[in-house]
Structures are given as C-alpha cells and as structure tokens.
Design a protein around this motif. Structure first.
Motif, PDB file in Angstrom:
ATOM      1  N   GLY A  38     -80.578   8.451  33.834  1.00 45.53           N
ATOM      2  CA  GLY A  38     -82.014   8.169  33.905  1.00 45.53           C
ATOM      3  C   GLY A  38     -82.744   9.133  34.830  1.00 45.53           C
ATOM      4  O   GLY A  38     -82.617  10.350  34.703  1.00 45.53           O
ATOM      5  N   THR A  39     -83.472   8.594  35.801  1.00 48.67           N
ATOM      6  CA  THR A  39     -84.256   9.424  36.717  1.00 48.67           C
ATOM      7  C   THR A  39     -83.383  10.202  37.695  1.00 48.67           C
ATOM      8  O   THR A  39     -83.881  11.069  38.410  1.00 48.67           O
ATOM      9  CB  THR A  39     -85.272   8.572  37.494  1.00 48.67           C
ATOM     10  N   SER A  40     -82.073   9.915  37.728  1.00 49.80           N
ATOM     11  CA  SER A  40     -81.146  10.660  38.583  1.00 49.80           C
ATOM     12  C   SER A  40     -80.538  11.872  37.872  1.00 49.80           C
ATOM     13  O   SER A  40     -79.798  12.640  38.485  1.00 49.80           O
ATOM     14  CB  SER A  40     -80.010   9.742  39.059  1.00 49.80           C
ATOM     15  N   HIS A  41     -80.829  12.041  36.595  1.00 50.36           N
ATOM     16  CA  HIS A  41     -80.293  13.172  35.834  1.00 50.36           C
ATOM     17  C   HIS A  41     -80.780  14.470  36.473  1.00 50.36           C
ATOM     18  O   HIS A  41     -81.948  14.565  36.893  1.00 50.36           O
ATOM     19  CB  HIS A  41     -80.760  13.087  34.376  1.00 50.36           C
ATOM     20  N   TYR A  44     -84.137  15.775  35.330  1.00 47.41           N
ATOM     21  CA  TYR A  44     -85.303  14.888  35.419  1.00 47.41           C
ATOM     22  C   TYR A  44     -86.509  15.554  36.084  1.00 47.41           C
ATOM     23  O   TYR A  44     -87.638  15.386  35.597  1.00 47.41           O
ATOM     24  CB  TYR A  44     -84.947  13.572  36.116  1.00 47.41           C
ATOM     25  N   GLN A  48     -90.230  15.424  34.595  1.00 48.35           N
ATOM     26  CA  GLN A  48     -91.327  14.837  35.371  1.00 48.35           C
ATOM     27  C   GLN A  48     -92.488  15.824  35.498  1.00 48.35           C
ATOM     28  O   GLN A  48     -93.652  15.445  35.351  1.00 48.35           O
ATOM     29  CB  GLN A  48     -90.826  14.412  36.742  1.00 48.35           C
ATOM     30  N   LEU A  58     -94.215   8.661  34.270  1.00 52.91           N
ATOM     31  CA  LEU A  58     -92.864   8.220  33.933  1.00 52.91           C
ATOM     32  C   LEU A  58     -92.480   7.087  34.874  1.00 52.91           C
ATOM     33  O   LEU A  58     -92.756   7.147  36.064  1.00 52.91           O
ATOM     34  CB  LEU A  58     -91.864   9.365  34.104  1.00 52.91           C
ATOM     35  N   LYS A  59     -91.848   6.050  34.325  1.00 55.67           N
ATOM     36  CA  LYS A  59     -91.350   4.938  35.134  1.00 55.67           C
ATOM     37  C   LYS A  59     -89.936   4.600  34.708  1.00 55.67           C
ATOM     38  O   LYS A  59     -89.614   4.649  33.519  1.00 55.67           O
ATOM     39  CB  LYS A  59     -92.221   3.687  34.965  1.00 55.67           C
ATOM     40  N   ARG A  60     -89.120   4.216  35.666  1.00 55.86           N
ATOM     41  CA  ARG A  60     -87.746   3.816  35.386  1.00 55.86           C
ATOM     42  C   ARG A  60     -87.766   2.525  34.578  1.00 55.86           C
ATOM     43  O   ARG A  60     -88.328   1.515  34.990  1.00 55.86           O
ATOM     44  CB  ARG A  60     -86.998   3.608  36.693  1.00 55.86           C
ATOM     45  N   TRP A  75     -91.371   5.179  29.532  1.00 55.41           N
ATOM     46  CA  TRP A  75     -90.230   4.614  30.257  1.00 55.41           C
ATOM     47  C   TRP A  75     -89.078   5.605  30.224  1.00 55.41           C
ATOM     48  O   TRP A  75     -88.855   6.259  29.209  1.00 55.41           O
ATOM     49  CB  TRP A  75     -89.774   3.298  29.627  1.00 55.41           C
ATOM     50  N   VAL A  76     -88.325   5.679  31.313  1.00 57.15           N
ATOM     51  CA  VAL A  76     -87.132   6.522  31.382  1.00 57.15           C
ATOM     52  C   VAL A  76     -85.929   5.604  31.529  1.00 57.15           C
ATOM     53  O   VAL A  76     -85.851   4.821  32.481  1.00 57.15           O
ATOM     54  CB  VAL A  76     -87.188   7.513  32.560  1.00 57.15           C
ATOM     55  N   ASP A  78     -81.674   4.973  31.617  1.00 55.04           N
ATOM     56  CA  ASP A  78     -80.338   5.508  31.861  1.00 55.04           C
ATOM     57  C   ASP A  78     -79.501   5.142  30.644  1.00 55.04           C
ATOM     58  O   ASP A  78     -79.219   3.969  30.393  1.00 55.04           O
ATOM     59  CB  ASP A  78     -79.754   4.892  33.129  1.00 55.04           C
TER      60      ASP A  78
END
Length: 121
Positions: A38-41, A44, A48, A58-60, A75-76, A78
């Motif tokens: 997700g946002t940890s990719h 990212y 973004q 963008l939101k998790r 939405w993002v 994982d």
C-alpha cells in the motif's frame, strides 16, 4: 509505477476529478489503487506526487471504504491484505460508454491478457 500514476490520474474527469461515468455509484465503484504494501510501497511517493499534481487526494484504504464520487479521492490498498479479484470478463477491455472509443490497441489488450494468463474466464 509513477508514470502509470500520471496516466491513471489523467483519465479522471478534468473538471470533477471523478471517474468518467458518474452513473456508476456506490462503494463497488470507488476509485482505488492497489500496491503490495500500500502506502509503504517504494514507488508510492511517485504515485502521491502524480496525484497531488492532478488535484487528487490519496488515502489508505481499510477495505470497506465508501464511494469516492465527488470527493477527488482515490483509496490506496495494500494488495497483500486486500488481494485483487477480477471483475466480470465482459467488463474488461471494452470501449467506454461516456467518451470516445479507446481504440483497437486497447481493445486487443484483452486477447493478449487471455494469452498470457492475466485475464481468466
């Protein structure tokens, strides 16, 4: 992946930053992007940056998120937690109903996806 982000966000309606067909409503039509982690990719930040340049937030995603229509939101997810599930085959690689046809190169991607196993019956 950042280049994909630029293309992805360019496909949104330029005035509203929404999907092209506003008649599709509800959480099942929410705009989303799936990445392993997700946002940890690692890619990212590039996504973004592309979203911000396009005026999109963008939101998790949490998995049961609502529709994004009218919110300038994507939405993002994982994909390790929320795996991809293919939609109905007849929805894949057809011409859009609200804009000009995508063209033969796009439409033929379906055949290529069947041949290499990315799209299944």
């Amino acid at each position: 992946i950042a280049e994909f982000g630029k293309v992805y966000f360019s496909l949104l309606d330029p005035k509203t930053k929404d999907r092209v067909d506003p008649m599709d409503r509800g959480a099942e039509y929410r705009s989303l992007l799936g990445l392993p982690g997700g946002t940890s990719h690692p890619a990212y930040p590039g996504i973004q940056e592309a979203a911000e340049a396009a005026g999109v937030t963008l939101k998790r995603g949490q998995g049961n998120d609502g529709d994004t229509l009218g919110k300038k939101l994507v939405w993002v997810y994982d994909t390790q937690t929320f795996p991809f599930y293919q939609a109905e085959v007849y929805h894949q690689y057809h011409n859009d109903f609200q804009s000009a046809p995508y063209g033969k190169a796009y439409n033929q991607m379906g055949s290529q996806a069947f041949e290499d196993g990315r799209l299944k019956l």
